[in-house]
Design an enzyme around this catalytic site. Structure first.
Site, PDB file in Angstrom:
ATOM      1  N   HIS A  77      12.325  64.655  24.169  1.00 60.33           N
ATOM      2  CA  HIS A  77      12.262  66.077  23.813  1.00 60.33           C
ATOM      3  C   HIS A  77      11.732  66.295  22.410  1.00 60.33           C
ATOM      4  CE1 HIS A  77      16.518  65.448  22.359  1.00 60.33           C
ATOM      5  NE2 HIS A  77      16.159  66.328  21.450  1.00 60.33           N
ATOM      6  N   ASP A 124      14.708  60.672  28.564  1.00 59.93           N
ATOM      7  CA  ASP A 124      14.479  61.298  27.256  1.00 59.93           C
ATOM      8  C   ASP A 124      14.146  60.208  26.227  1.00 59.93           C
ATOM      9  OD1 ASP A 124      14.341  63.258  25.339  1.00 59.93           O
ATOM     10  OD2 ASP A 124      16.511  63.574  25.184  1.00 59.93           O
ATOM     11  N   SER A 228      18.604  63.881  16.969  1.00 60.61           N
ATOM     12  CA  SER A 228      17.871  63.510  18.183  1.00 60.61           C
ATOM     13  C   SER A 228      16.916  62.353  17.980  1.00 60.61           C
ATOM     14  CB  SER A 228      17.001  64.677  18.640  1.00 60.61           C
ATOM     15  OG  SER A 228      17.741  65.578  19.376  1.00 60.61           O
TER      16      SER A 228
END
Ligand SMILES: *[C@@H]1O[C@H](CO)[C@@H](O)[C@H](O)[C@H]1NC(C)=O
Ligand SMILES: *[C@@H]1O[C@H](CO)[C@@H](O)[C@H](O)[C@H]1NC(C)=O
Length: 276
Positions: A77, A124, A228
């Site tokens: 992402h 991801d 992230s």
């Protein structure tokens, strides 16, 4: 109304509002639609020499992990809409560009996982190919990947470490300015994946699958926006990449990661890393 009913009503409500899965990338000018470290501490500077910062389009921020002198792993992402991606290596205070250990490499190429799915956050994981080789010194070193023999390992109850420059508390409409200057870490326990799935999955969408790892939010520890793509490490081995959590970070919810061992073949096919 009994006390229990009130509690359940609160849980149901929170599940459909603040507990929706939330991507842990931070965007400078908008509320993150999509993870400081919560409940952690500053690392010993440069003790995680594979930790990198990833600046996307000049304003969004993710973490990442150097896995060879030419490749960085981050979250899928973080690679969705990329015009430019700068990788910051050797940083401790990432807000201080004059830190003499820091190197910024620009003009990098991105390869997102072919089956990355932004709706379910499946796969991801993304590779960044550096435009020039990273140096190898005390502050910049490639992470060790897990051995393929770890493929059946749940890591359940093991103490692992998440690191990043992400938010260290919930703030309304966070921006990159709310992130930590210095690299933070939190030691957390790998938690039961089924229970983590019960927390996040709903009738419409299965977010947590076997290619994820979850860590317990017990005592409010975990990752937050800006973390992230950054490393989840077990004894210095890169076993996970921060993927998602709840929209608010300080609610003791489990943190979810991409399970690196399940992607060793993909990493070998798409980078110069040799898997043992
Ligand atoms: C990080 O560096 C910036 C810029 O030099 C400075 O303003 C800030 O106080 C530093 N942060 C810490 C925690 O040392
Ligand atoms: C994980 O949680 C599920 C549901 O509570 C339980 O059935 C299962 O035994 C747990 N697994 C382990 C390895 O503890």
């Amino acid at each position: 109304m009994s006390k229990q009913a009130i509690l359940l009503a609160f849980l149901a409500l929170s599940h459909y509002s603040v507990c929706e899965p939330n991507l842990k990338l931070i965007q400078a000018h908008v509320a993150p639609s999509k993870v400081r470290i919560i409940g952690g501490d500053e690392v010993v500077p440069h003790s995680v020499p594979y930790q990198v910062g990833v600046k996307i389009n000049g304003n969004a921020f993710c973490g990442g992990a150097l896995i060879s002198s030419n490749y960085v792993l981050t979250a899928g992402h973080c690679c969705e809409v990329i015009n430019s991606v700068d990788v910051i290596l050797g940083a401790h205070n990432i807000s201080n560009p004059s830190e003499d250990t820091q190197i910024i490499i620009s003009n990098n190429e991105v390869k997102n996982h072919e089956k990355y799915d932004s709706a379910t956050l499946r796969n991801d994981i993304c590779l960044i190919q550096l435009s020039e080789s990273a140096p190898n010194n005390n502050n910049i070193q490639a992470a060790k990947l897990p051995p393929s023999s770890d493929s059946g390992r749940s890591y359940l109850d093991e103490t692992v470490t998440a690191t990043g420059w992400g938010l260290y508390k919930d703030v309304p409409f966070p921006t990159t300015r709310d992130m930590s200057d210095v690299l933070l870490k939190v030691d957390v326990q790998v938690s039961n994946l089924t229970e983590c799935g019960m927390y996040y999955n709903d009738d419409d969408t299965t977010y947590v699958v076997n290619t994820n790892l979850c860590t317990s939010g017990y005592r409010n520890k975990g990752t937050c926006n800006g973390d992230s793509g950054g490393p989840l490490s077990l004894d210095g081995v890169l076993i996970g990449l921060t993927s998602f959590g709840t929209e608010l970070c300080e609610m003791c919810s489990p943190s979810v990661y991409t399970r690196v061992v399940d992607y060793l073949d993909w990493i070998a096919e798409n980078s110069d890393v040799i898997i043992l």
